[in-house]
Scaffold this motif. Sequence first.
Motif, PDB file in Angstrom:
ATOM      1  N   TYR A   8     -14.933 -17.185 -13.283  1.00 27.62           N
ATOM      2  CA  TYR A   8     -14.524 -17.087 -11.714  1.00 27.62           C
ATOM      3  C   TYR A   8     -13.844 -15.999 -11.542  1.00 27.62           C
ATOM      4  CZ  TYR A   8      -9.803 -18.264 -13.050  1.00 27.62           C
ATOM      5  OH  TYR A   8      -8.626 -18.406 -13.804  1.00 27.62           O
ATOM      6  N   VAL A   9     -13.848 -15.578 -10.220  1.00 27.62           N
ATOM      7  CA  VAL A   9     -13.056 -14.555  -9.534  1.00 27.62           C
ATOM      8  C   VAL A   9     -12.142 -15.080  -8.291  1.00 27.62           C
ATOM      9  CG1 VAL A   9     -14.521 -12.358 -10.304  1.00 27.62           C
ATOM     10  CG2 VAL A   9     -14.943 -13.580  -8.158  1.00 27.62           C
ATOM     11  N   VAL A  10     -11.004 -14.512  -8.241  1.00 32.12           N
ATOM     12  CA  VAL A  10     -10.128 -14.671  -7.152  1.00 32.12           C
ATOM     13  C   VAL A  10     -10.455 -13.637  -6.132  1.00 32.12           C
ATOM     14  CG1 VAL A  10      -7.852 -14.968  -6.403  1.00 32.12           C
ATOM     15  CG2 VAL A  10      -8.616 -15.587  -8.623  1.00 32.12           C
ATOM     16  N   LEU A  11     -10.471 -14.071  -5.023  1.00 37.88           N
ATOM     17  CA  LEU A  11     -11.137 -13.299  -3.733  1.00 37.88           C
ATOM     18  C   LEU A  11      -9.707 -12.898  -3.391  1.00 37.88           C
ATOM     19  CD1 LEU A  11     -13.969 -14.975  -2.002  1.00 37.88           C
ATOM     20  CD2 LEU A  11     -13.968 -12.972  -3.613  1.00 37.88           C
ATOM     21  N   ARG A  12      -9.489 -11.447  -3.228  1.00 35.95           N
ATOM     22  CA  ARG A  12      -8.157 -11.247  -2.604  1.00 35.95           C
ATOM     23  C   ARG A  12      -8.359 -10.444  -1.224  1.00 35.95           C
ATOM     24  NH1 ARG A  12      -6.560  -8.060  -7.976  1.00 35.95           N
ATOM     25  NH2 ARG A  12      -6.019  -9.593  -9.356  1.00 35.95           N
ATOM     26  N   CYS A  13      -7.370 -10.646  -0.226  1.00 37.17           N
ATOM     27  CA  CYS A  13      -7.401  -9.974   0.946  1.00 37.17           C
ATOM     28  C   CYS A  13      -6.439  -8.674   0.726  1.00 37.17           C
ATOM     29  CB  CYS A  13      -6.817 -10.860   2.093  1.00 37.17           C
ATOM     30  SG  CYS A  13      -6.468  -9.821   3.569  1.00 37.17           S
ATOM     31  N   VAL A  14      -7.200  -7.381   0.925  1.00 36.49           N
ATOM     32  CA  VAL A  14      -6.306  -6.343   0.654  1.00 36.49           C
ATOM     33  C   VAL A  14      -6.340  -5.273   1.917  1.00 36.49           C
ATOM     34  CG1 VAL A  14      -6.277  -4.260  -0.881  1.00 36.49           C
ATOM     35  CG2 VAL A  14      -7.253  -6.450  -1.814  1.00 36.49           C
ATOM     36  N   PRO A  15      -5.478  -5.486   2.859  1.00 34.13           N
ATOM     37  CA  PRO A  15      -5.427  -4.783   4.213  1.00 34.13           C
ATOM     38  C   PRO A  15      -5.439  -3.267   3.987  1.00 34.13           C
ATOM     39  CG  PRO A  15      -3.599  -6.472   4.178  1.00 34.13           C
ATOM     40  CD  PRO A  15      -4.412  -6.504   2.636  1.00 34.13           C
ATOM     41  N   ARG A  16      -4.519  -2.904   2.905  1.00 34.27           N
ATOM     42  CA  ARG A  16      -4.607  -1.380   2.687  1.00 34.27           C
ATOM     43  C   ARG A  16      -4.755  -1.023   1.362  1.00 34.27           C
ATOM     44  NH1 ARG A  16       0.652   1.109   5.193  1.00 34.27           N
ATOM     45  NH2 ARG A  16      -0.002   2.861   3.840  1.00 34.27           N
ATOM     46  N   VAL A  17      -6.147  -0.642   1.039  1.00 36.07           N
ATOM     47  CA  VAL A  17      -6.317  -0.390  -0.336  1.00 36.07           C
ATOM     48  C   VAL A  17      -5.346   0.688  -0.798  1.00 36.07           C
ATOM     49  CG1 VAL A  17      -8.027   0.381  -1.809  1.00 36.07           C
ATOM     50  CG2 VAL A  17      -8.784  -0.765   0.157  1.00 36.07           C
ATOM     51  N   ALA A  49      -0.871 -12.989   9.061  1.00 34.23           N
ATOM     52  CA  ALA A  49       0.022 -12.185   9.907  1.00 34.23           C
ATOM     53  C   ALA A  49       1.145 -11.806   9.460  1.00 34.23           C
ATOM     54  CB  ALA A  49      -0.131 -12.971  11.315  1.00 34.23           C
ATOM     55  N   ALA A  50       1.959 -12.443   8.810  1.00 37.03           N
ATOM     56  CA  ALA A  50       3.156 -12.037   8.115  1.00 37.03           C
ATOM     57  C   ALA A  50       3.057 -10.950   7.191  1.00 37.03           C
ATOM     58  CB  ALA A  50       3.832 -13.232   7.730  1.00 37.03           C
ATOM     59  N   PHE A  51       2.099 -11.171   6.348  1.00 36.98           N
ATOM     60  CA  PHE A  51       1.596 -10.044   5.157  1.00 36.98           C
ATOM     61  C   PHE A  51       1.074  -8.787   5.903  1.00 36.98           C
ATOM     62  CE2 PHE A  51      -1.560  -8.671   2.064  1.00 36.98           C
ATOM     63  CZ  PHE A  51      -0.739  -8.481   1.234  1.00 36.98           C
ATOM     64  N   ALA A  52       0.219  -8.884   6.989  1.00 32.84           N
ATOM     65  CA  ALA A  52      -0.435  -7.674   7.415  1.00 32.84           C
ATOM     66  C   ALA A  52      -0.885  -8.042   9.060  1.00 32.84           C
ATOM     67  CB  ALA A  52      -1.884  -7.552   6.762  1.00 32.84           C
ATOM     68  N   PRO A  53       0.357  -7.567   9.728  1.00 33.53           N
ATOM     69  CA  PRO A  53       0.087  -7.998  11.305  1.00 33.53           C
ATOM     70  C   PRO A  53      -1.018  -7.117  11.813  1.00 33.53           C
ATOM     71  CG  PRO A  53       2.138  -7.118  10.667  1.00 33.53           C
ATOM     72  CD  PRO A  53       1.702  -7.176   9.539  1.00 33.53           C
ATOM     73  N   GLN A  54      -1.539  -6.158  11.546  1.00 29.10           N
ATOM     74  CA  GLN A  54      -2.357  -5.438  12.092  1.00 29.10           C
ATOM     75  C   GLN A  54      -3.804  -5.748  11.598  1.00 29.10           C
ATOM     76  OE1 GLN A  54      -1.049  -4.592   9.102  1.00 29.10           O
ATOM     77  NE2 GLN A  54      -2.512  -3.721   7.846  1.00 29.10           N
ATOM     78  N   LEU A  55      -3.899  -6.845  10.762  1.00 22.62           N
ATOM     79  CA  LEU A  55      -5.184  -7.100  10.094  1.00 22.62           C
ATOM     80  C   LEU A  55      -5.998  -8.184  11.221  1.00 22.62           C
ATOM     81  CD1 LEU A  55      -7.002  -6.920   7.856  1.00 22.62           C
ATOM     82  CD2 LEU A  55      -6.142  -8.829   6.705  1.00 22.62           C
ATOM     83  N   ASP A  56      -7.094  -7.882  11.458  1.00 20.20           N
ATOM     84  CA  ASP A  56      -8.252  -8.749  12.273  1.00 20.20           C
ATOM     85  C   ASP A  56      -8.293 -10.186  11.467  1.00 20.20           C
ATOM     86  OD1 ASP A  56      -9.931 -10.003  13.741  1.00 20.20           O
ATOM     87  OD2 ASP A  56     -11.139  -8.519  14.081  1.00 20.20           O
ATOM     88  N   PHE A  57      -7.857 -11.201  11.655  1.00 21.57           N
ATOM     89  CA  PHE A  57      -8.090 -12.579  11.016  1.00 21.57           C
ATOM     90  C   PHE A  57      -9.395 -12.798  10.926  1.00 21.57           C
ATOM     91  CE2 PHE A  57      -8.173 -17.071  11.008  1.00 21.57           C
ATOM     92  CZ  PHE A  57      -7.459 -17.373   9.921  1.00 21.57           C
ATOM     93  N   ASP A  58     -10.109 -12.813  11.940  1.00 22.19           N
ATOM     94  CA  ASP A  58     -11.485 -12.970  12.204  1.00 22.19           C
ATOM     95  C   ASP A  58     -12.335 -12.146  11.237  1.00 22.19           C
ATOM     96  OD1 ASP A  58     -10.948 -15.108  13.842  1.00 22.19           O
ATOM     97  OD2 ASP A  58     -11.473 -13.946  15.673  1.00 22.19           O
ATOM     98  N   GLN A  59     -12.092 -11.008  10.849  1.00 24.33           N
ATOM     99  CA  GLN A  59     -12.714 -10.127  10.004  1.00 24.33           C
ATOM    100  C   GLN A  59     -12.784 -10.765   8.558  1.00 24.33           C
ATOM    101  OE1 GLN A  59     -11.049  -6.237   9.409  1.00 24.33           O
ATOM    102  NE2 GLN A  59     -12.861  -5.296   8.460  1.00 24.33           N
ATOM    103  N   VAL A  60     -11.430 -11.085   8.309  1.00 18.87           N
ATOM    104  CA  VAL A  60     -11.306 -11.759   6.866  1.00 18.87           C
ATOM    105  C   VAL A  60     -12.267 -13.058   6.803  1.00 18.87           C
ATOM    106  CG1 VAL A  60      -9.583 -12.721   5.246  1.00 18.87           C
ATOM    107  CG2 VAL A  60      -9.043 -10.600   6.714  1.00 18.87           C
ATOM    108  N   CYS A  61     -12.086 -13.919   7.968  1.00 15.62           N
ATOM    109  CA  CYS A  61     -13.097 -15.150   7.820  1.00 15.62           C
ATOM    110  C   CYS A  61     -14.502 -14.921   7.667  1.00 15.62           C
ATOM    111  CB  CYS A  61     -12.653 -16.020   8.834  1.00 15.62           C
ATOM    112  SG  CYS A  61     -10.987 -16.645   8.801  1.00 15.62           S
ATOM    113  N   THR A  98     -12.982  -2.782   0.251  1.00 16.88           N
ATOM    114  CA  THR A  98     -13.056  -3.289   1.357  1.00 16.88           C
ATOM    115  C   THR A  98     -11.671  -4.383   1.500  1.00 16.88           C
ATOM    116  OG1 THR A  98     -14.415  -5.280   0.698  1.00 16.88           O
ATOM    117  CG2 THR A  98     -15.632  -3.470   1.531  1.00 16.88           C
ATOM    118  N   VAL A  99     -11.747  -4.834   2.816  1.00 16.34           N
ATOM    119  CA  VAL A  99     -10.416  -5.895   2.741  1.00 16.34           C
ATOM    120  C   VAL A  99     -10.614  -6.972   1.886  1.00 16.34           C
ATOM    121  CG1 VAL A  99     -11.574  -7.131   4.729  1.00 16.34           C
ATOM    122  CG2 VAL A  99      -9.071  -6.707   4.765  1.00 16.34           C
ATOM    123  N   LEU A 100     -11.887  -7.511   1.649  1.00 17.17           N
ATOM    124  CA  LEU A 100     -11.806  -8.533   0.699  1.00 17.17           C
ATOM    125  C   LEU A 100     -12.486  -7.950  -0.628  1.00 17.17           C
ATOM    126  CD1 LEU A 100     -11.629 -11.704   0.526  1.00 17.17           C
ATOM    127  CD2 LEU A 100     -14.148 -11.746   1.092  1.00 17.17           C
TER     128      LEU A 100
END
Length: 128
Positions: A8-17, A49-61, A98-100
């Motif tokens: 398995y791998v854990v998927l990570r949201c990385v707003p700023r690489v 949003a608390a972690f990365a307010p500038q990030l587009d939530f829909d883009q992550v989804c 990428t962001v994911l």
Amino acid sequence: MTSFSYQYVVLRCVPRVDREEFLNVGVVLYCQATDYLDVSWDVDRDRLAAFAPQLDFDQVCDALAFVEGVCAGDRRGGAAAGHPIGQRFGFLKAPKSTVLQPGPVHGGVTEDPPADLARLRKRLVGVG
């Protein structure tokens, strides 16, 4: 009962690489012996949003829906979804800028891959 090894791998949201900060948002589990590949994810809008307010939530989804398509082998996964299941996992576990992003590959043993996927998501993502 029969036990099967899995990866398995854990998927990570990385707003700023460049900052190398991330938030776990999902888990992909692959069990070759049972021909099982699936993802379980949960993104808490307020937490993101608390972690990365500038990030587009829909883009992550949308990125996570793409992963779902690759796992399922359907059109949402684009060209990668048309490959054999092992190659699809290989595509999903490959490093990306990428962001994911996937984390390192881990392994385990299971009698029930879907149950272990749910357990891992609850433990490693921690929401939902």
